[in-house]
Design an enzyme around this catalytic site. Structure first.
Site, PDB file in Angstrom:
ATOM      1  N   THR A  60       0.814  -1.220   0.000  1.00 57.21           N
ATOM      2  CA  THR A  60       0.000   0.000   0.000  1.00 57.21           C
ATOM      3  C   THR A  60       0.844   1.266   0.000  1.00 57.21           C
ATOM      4  O   THR A  60       0.465   2.266  -0.600  1.00 57.21           O
ATOM      5  CB  THR A  60      -0.924  -0.016   1.246  1.00 57.21           C
ATOM      6  OG1 THR A  60      -1.801  -1.121   1.119  1.00 57.21           O
ATOM      7  CG2 THR A  60      -1.732   1.252   1.371  1.00 57.21           C
ATOM      8  N   SER A 129       1.356  -7.544  -1.218  1.00 62.13           N
ATOM      9  CA  SER A 129       2.104  -8.608  -0.533  1.00 62.13           C
ATOM     10  C   SER A 129       1.348  -9.933  -0.492  1.00 62.13           C
ATOM     11  O   SER A 129       1.940 -10.977  -0.237  1.00 62.13           O
ATOM     12  CB  SER A 129       2.507  -8.168   0.872  1.00 62.13           C
ATOM     13  OG  SER A 129       1.400  -8.133   1.724  1.00 62.13           O
ATOM     14  N   SER A 130       0.051  -9.913  -0.782  1.00 63.56           N
ATOM     15  CA  SER A 130      -0.684 -11.177  -0.835  1.00 63.56           C
ATOM     16  C   SER A 130      -0.197 -12.034  -2.006  1.00 63.56           C
ATOM     17  O   SER A 130      -0.450 -13.229  -2.048  1.00 63.56           O
ATOM     18  CB  SER A 130      -2.183 -10.923  -1.001  1.00 63.56           C
ATOM     19  OG  SER A 130      -2.612 -10.084   0.026  1.00 63.56           O
TER      20      SER A 130
HETATM   21  N1  ASN Z   1      -2.801  -5.342   0.635  1.00 66.72           N
HETATM   22  C1  ASN Z   1      -1.706  -4.525   1.039  1.00 66.72           C
HETATM   23  C2  ASN Z   1      -0.437  -5.377   0.932  1.00 66.72           C
HETATM   24  O1  ASN Z   1      -0.196  -6.175   1.783  1.00 66.72           O
HETATM   25  C3  ASN Z   1      -1.935  -4.031   2.458  1.00 66.72           C
HETATM   26  C4  ASN Z   1      -0.970  -2.972   2.927  1.00 66.72           C
HETATM   27  O2  ASN Z   1       0.161  -2.861   2.507  1.00 66.72           O
HETATM   28  N2  ASN Z   1      -1.361  -2.149   3.893  1.00 66.72           N
HETATM   29  O3  ASN Z   1       0.272  -5.251  -0.036  1.00 66.72           O
END
Ligand code: ASN
Length: 649
Positions: A60, A129-130
């Site tokens: 993010t 990151s998922s």
């Molecule tokens: N979905 C994002 C990630 O893990 C969540 C974040 O970075 N706050 O890449």
């Protein structure tokens, strides 16, 4: 509207004011290498500057809102950073080079002893990151390895969702880590007005550049957590991470408080290395009261190699369910490694109930107080170690490899602790336990330095068992390792390294133990420190000036020390002069003899006036030097551990 959606809506609304324009130009991939070579420029000074490499993987922190969702935006972050005065001091950057594309990013002064210069390597593709896998972990590990000597610390910009998994995995993959590796990210993109990303990024840069915490950590919301103790606990608060079984290593408030005692001290240091053979056939199985034996059996079938079993309370399982216990026993007999960790986020697995004993009897290994993320990463790592057999792998799971689990330490009061510190406490009328602890913190470094000076390993051992931290420096920043290196105390140096001494600790003048060993020509200690991963930190040009000065004075042992410490003896100084040419000009015969045995390019290299060492000797009509320079012996091979130490080339 659930929490995540409402969060996204919030971002959408707040986004527009601060988002900066899209860059016109794509960064060239070789730019980072060119930028790094600027490090060796005249202006870079390791006593004034700290260097941090930022590996930007996605998350993010660098995302933009597009087509109704957040997604990573390539080639955006660096140009945006350059426009934030809190993240980049553009006028300072021009000191290094007028070429804007090659300038380092410079963190504006934040009242730390060093100015932080940083470089961003952006990954392609940037990932939420998922989507991260073990392949991305390996790329990160390799990049850190490749740039290990050029930087003081590393920051990894990463999505929060799997940050604890990456941090746990890297903590094992990076073996003998001697520098900080700090993961951070944000809940709101850095370009948005209310972003937590700027604070997180700045804090991570400062900790990675100026604090010698040789661990993989997560920095988030003013807390520095050990990476393999951390877990994401909140998907909408800024305080998104916690390490439930360990206090933060540091907290960043008006001042930065580092709990130096909690920094992991490895038992043995070797050269920094990385391991990428992480076995992926591992998984988590969470027990629940009516889980069926067939589910468990199916789960444990080939190709599963390692299982993190999440049990109840203090590590309890259904002792009366023979069918399930049989399935576990059958799997461990086949060589599947099963670790027992608790479903509670706080507390230790402790087989004090029959229900816990039953699992132990099935060959399930107690996982102490590991997080599920750490247990999975440890399994992947241990299973990937082909040099260990099954029993060794089991033993390694039980051991504390990177500070991932708590080992109870029996704290014995030593004579020193009881007598001296208590006596001082009485004279000073110290009464409370806080005052007593403060007194210990003040006295221990002096006691450690004294014991080191007198070479007393027994005293050091007793201080350590009394709770003293052998890594801590005295008022000058001199650590026990500095003192032992200066004084040539080989056994003490070995003892300190085996007890987690920090090989990169700097005294107040910026010198490391390796610098001291070089300055006092302690060849054996240089070898030990190099084998433990130490390297010279001065820029090559500055080292070359010292080499020339040394050659001019014909101090051949000092040249040897530099050589064993890994210095490039062919390097030119500010004037384009090499040590060999200087040695010739000063008729430093023993240095010339030594240098022709180890140098490559400088033997035939011309200086700015066109002189080679030989033509210079000819001009000086020095027949001896002309003879030496025309009879070049075969090169001596520099060994892994720092060179040939016995005898001269
Ligand atoms: N979905 C994002 C990630 O893990 C969540 C974040 O970075 N706050 O890449």
């Amino acid at each position: 509207m659930d929490k995540e959606t409402s969060n996204a809506e919030l971002h959408k609304e707040t986004q527009t004011t601060e988002v900066v324009g899209k860059p016109e130009r794509k960064r060239h991939p070789s730019m980072l290498e060119e930028q790094i070579s600027i490090f060796n420029s005249l202006e870079y000074d390791p006593q004034k500057h700290a260097r941090v490499l930022v590996l930007y993987t996605g998350g993010t922190i660098g995302m933009c809102w597009k087509n109704g969702a957040y997604c990573p935006e390539p080639n955006f972050l660096v140009d945006a950073i350059k426009r934030y005065p809190h993240l980049h001091d553009s006028s300072y950057a021009t000191v290094f080079t007028p070429d804007v594309d090659l300038q380092p990013l410079v963190l504006p002064d934040c009242h730390e002893p060093k100015t932080i210069l940083y470089y961003v390597k952006e990954y392609d593709p940037l990932l939420d990151s998922s989507n991260m896998t073990a392949e991305e972990w390996s790329n990160i590990a390799k990049d850190i390895y490749d740039q290990y000597e050029a930087f003081d610390g590393f920051v990894i910009l990463h999505g929060t969702d799997t940050m604890s998994y990456t941090a746990s995995a890297l903590s094992f993959m990076l073996e003998n880590l001697g520098k900080p590796v700090i993961l951070t990210g944000s809940q709101i993109p850095i370009f948005e007005v209310r972003s937590d990303g700027r604070d997180n990024f700045i804090g991570a840069l400062v900790l990675a550049g100026c604090y010698k915490i040789p661990e993989v950590c997560i920095y988030f919301n003013h807390k520095l957590l050990r990476g393999n103790r951390s877990t994401k606990v909140d998907n909408s608060a800024f305080d998104a991470f916690d390490s439930p079984n360990m206090k933060p290593i540091a907290s960043v408030e008006i001042k930065i408080y580092v709990d130096t005692d909690s920094i992991f001290r490895p038992h043995k240091l070797n050269k920094f290395a990385f391991m990428t053979n992480m076995i992926q056939n591992v998984a988590v199985l969470r027990l629940f009261p009516s889980i069926t034996a067939s589910t468990v059996k199916y789960f444990l079938r080939d190709p599963i190699a390692g299982v993190v079993l999440q049990t109840y309370g203090a590590g309890n399982g259904p002792q009366k369910r023979k069918d399930i216990l049989d399935a576990f026993r059958e799997a461990t007999d086949r060589g599947v490694l099963i670790i027992n960790i608790s479903q509670c986020s706080r507390g230790v697995v402790n087989p004090s109930y029959e229900t816990g004993q039953a699992l132990l009897e099935c060959g399930i290994i107690p996982g102490h107080d590991m997080t599920p993320e750490a247990a999975l990463a440890k399994l992947s790592y241990v299973l990937g170690k082909t040099e260990w057999d099954y029993q060794q792998k089991r033993a390694m799971i039980l051991q504390n490899l990177r500070g991932e689990l708590t080992v109870k330490q029996s704290r014995q009061l030593s004579i020193i602790d009881a007598d001296l510190i208590e006596a001082v406490a009485q004279v000073m009328q110290v009464s409370s336990s806080e005052e007593m602890a403060a007194l210990r913190r003040v006295l221990y470094p002096s006691l450690i330095c004294n014991a080191t000076r007198s070479g007393s390993i027994a005293t050091l051992e007793s201080l350590k068992s009394a709770g003293a931290n052998l890594r801590v420096g005295d008022y000058d920043g001199n650590t026990a390792l500095h003192i032992a290196a200066t004084n040539g105390l080989v056994d003490v140096v070995k003892f300190l390294i085996d007890n987690g001494a920090n090989i990169f600790a700097e005294d107040q003048w910026g010198y490391t133990a390796l610098d001291n060993a070089v300055r006092f020509d302690r060849f054996e200690i240089i070898r030990i420190l190099r084998a433990a991963g130490a390297h010279l930190k001065q820029s090559p040009t500055k080292i070359a000036s010292e080499l020339c000065y040394t050659a001019a004075k014909d101090e051949v042992d000092r040249l040897r020390s530099f050589y064993f410490a890994g210095a490039n003896l062919d390097q030119e100084d500010y004037n384009g002069c090499t040590a060999l040419l200087t040695a010739v000009r000063h008729r430093s015969v023993s240095c010339v003899k030594f240098l022709v045995g180890v140098c490559e390019s400088s033997i035939s290299q011309k200086d700015r006036c066109g002189f080679t060492p030989y033509s210079e000797a000819e001009r000086m009509k020095d027949k001896d030097l002309m003879y030496i320079l025309s009879h070049i012996p075969p090169k001596i091979k520099q060994t892994e551990s720092g060179g040939k130490l016995n005898g001269s080339p």
